[in-house]
Enzyme design. Structure first.
Site, PDB file in Angstrom:
ATOM      1  CB  CYS A  86     -11.472  -9.804 -26.232  1.00  0.00           C
ATOM      2  SG  CYS A  86     -12.442 -11.040 -27.103  1.00  0.00           S
ATOM      3  CG  HIS A 194      -8.206  -9.047 -29.851  1.00  0.00           C
ATOM      4  ND1 HIS A 194      -7.820  -9.524 -28.612  1.00  0.00           N
ATOM      5  CD2 HIS A 194      -9.351  -9.697 -30.162  1.00  0.00           C
ATOM      6  CE1 HIS A 194      -8.694 -10.433 -28.203  1.00  0.00           C
ATOM      7  NE2 HIS A 194      -9.638 -10.557 -29.119  1.00  0.00           N
ATOM      8  CD  GLU A 196      -4.627  -8.104 -27.915  1.00  0.00           C
ATOM      9  OE1 GLU A 196      -5.193  -7.006 -28.049  1.00  0.00           O
ATOM     10  OE2 GLU A 196      -5.240  -9.163 -27.659  1.00  0.00           O
TER      11      GLU A 196
END
Lengths: 228, 86
Positions: A86, A194, A196
């Site tokens: 990002c 993302h 994560e």
């Protein structure tokens, strides 16, 4: 695997990223500051999402001048693995570590939703735990994630097979549906989605875990933990 | 002293969604003769030095910071200013 996550002023995905790498994927992962000038003790350095330096001027434009970025360039030039997610992707393009640039989403909306990606390459340091053609669901959360590269650059990175992930239903207007792209050497990856935020069933999915497991496999420094 | 007026805009090959939205708004104001809108950033820098040196320096500043040359282009005008104007 020994990893580091760079916390810039305004980063806000740094702790999530450390959690995913350390608590879920089971590798060492330290949080480091933007003043750090030596990265030689790490196998992987990650640049997290957020709004570094308030996104002043352009996303990632100011973070590029942090002391750690000179070290990061040396680290990447020496073959170290660098992952930008990002705002991290935006910083890496601004720093010239990745081709192209990120501009405002086609419809000018900040988009925060799960999207489906297709894996284009399963032989990179970042994607060896996936299969080519596999579909992943990962969250995106960005206003400026519309990937642009001029036609020559685009032709070059397609010819070199640098596109690792593509959107199946392009949310932001990115050229060639590009969601994640590497440098020519293949040791630096930038992606807008993302991973994560998709490492535990509790978070709504585990499709992002394979990315961290791929890096662990690549660096062979730790056992693979966690289940997808 | 010189004042540099710097204009940064997207390259023609980049679709600029903000300019498109402005154009749509103009057509809602019934300005149907507006064919094209260019949207960009404007900077003013005040610098000292010889004109040649300042011109070279501003060019580098634009290339390295004020514009992202992967997607933007820039141009600038230099005008001499007196110490009072500075």
């Amino acid at each position: 695997m020994k990893a580091a996550v760079i916390s810039f002023p305004g980063s806000n995905c740094d702790l999530d990223l450390q959690w995913a790498v350390q608590q879920i994927a089971g590798a060492d992962c330290e949080l480091i500051k933007q003043e750090q000038t030596d990265l030689s003790s790490y196998d992987v350095v990650m640049v997290p999402g957020g709004f570094s330096y308030g996104d002043y001027l352009r996303s990632g434009a100011i973070a590029r001048f942090s002391p750690v970025m000179t070290a990061l360039k040396d680290f990447a030039d020496a073959g170290g693995y660098v992952l930008g997610i990002c705002n991290g992707f935006q910083i890496l393009t601004e720093a010239g570590l990745l081709p192209g640039a990120l501009q405002w989403n086609r419809d000018l909306n900040f988009i925060c939703e799960p999207v489906t990606l297709t894996v284009d390459r399963a032989d990179t340091a970042f994607s060896n735990q996936y299969r080519v053609g596999e579909q992943l669901t990962l969250p995106i959360a960005h206003g400026e994630g519309n990937y642009y590269a001029d036609p020559e650059t685009l032709a070059e990175l397609e010819a070199n097979d640098q596109v690792v992930f593509r959107y199946t239903d392009n949310p932001n207007g990115s050229v060639h549906d590009i969601a994640g792209v590497t440098n020519a050497a293949g040791n630096v990856l930038g992606m807008m989605p993302h991973p994560e935020r998709a490492v535990e069933a509790l978070l709504g999915g585990t499709d992002g875990l394979g990315l961290f497991q791929s890096l662990i496999q690549q660096t062979k420094g730790a056992d693979i933990r966690g289940t997808r | 002293m010189f004042k540099a007026k710097v204009y940064v805009t997207y390259k023609p090959s980049v679709l600029d969604p903000k300019a498109e939205v402005i154009k749509t708004a103009l057509s809602r104001m019934d300005y149907h003769n507006v064919d094209d809108v260019l949207y960009g950033k404007y900077f003013e820098l005040k610098l000292s030095g010889t004109e040649a040196a300042v011109r070279k320096q501003v060019d580098t500043i634009c290339d390295q910071l004020l514009a992202n040359v992967n997607m933007e282009t820039y141009r600038f005008d230099l005008e001499p200013i007196t110490e009072d104007e500075a």
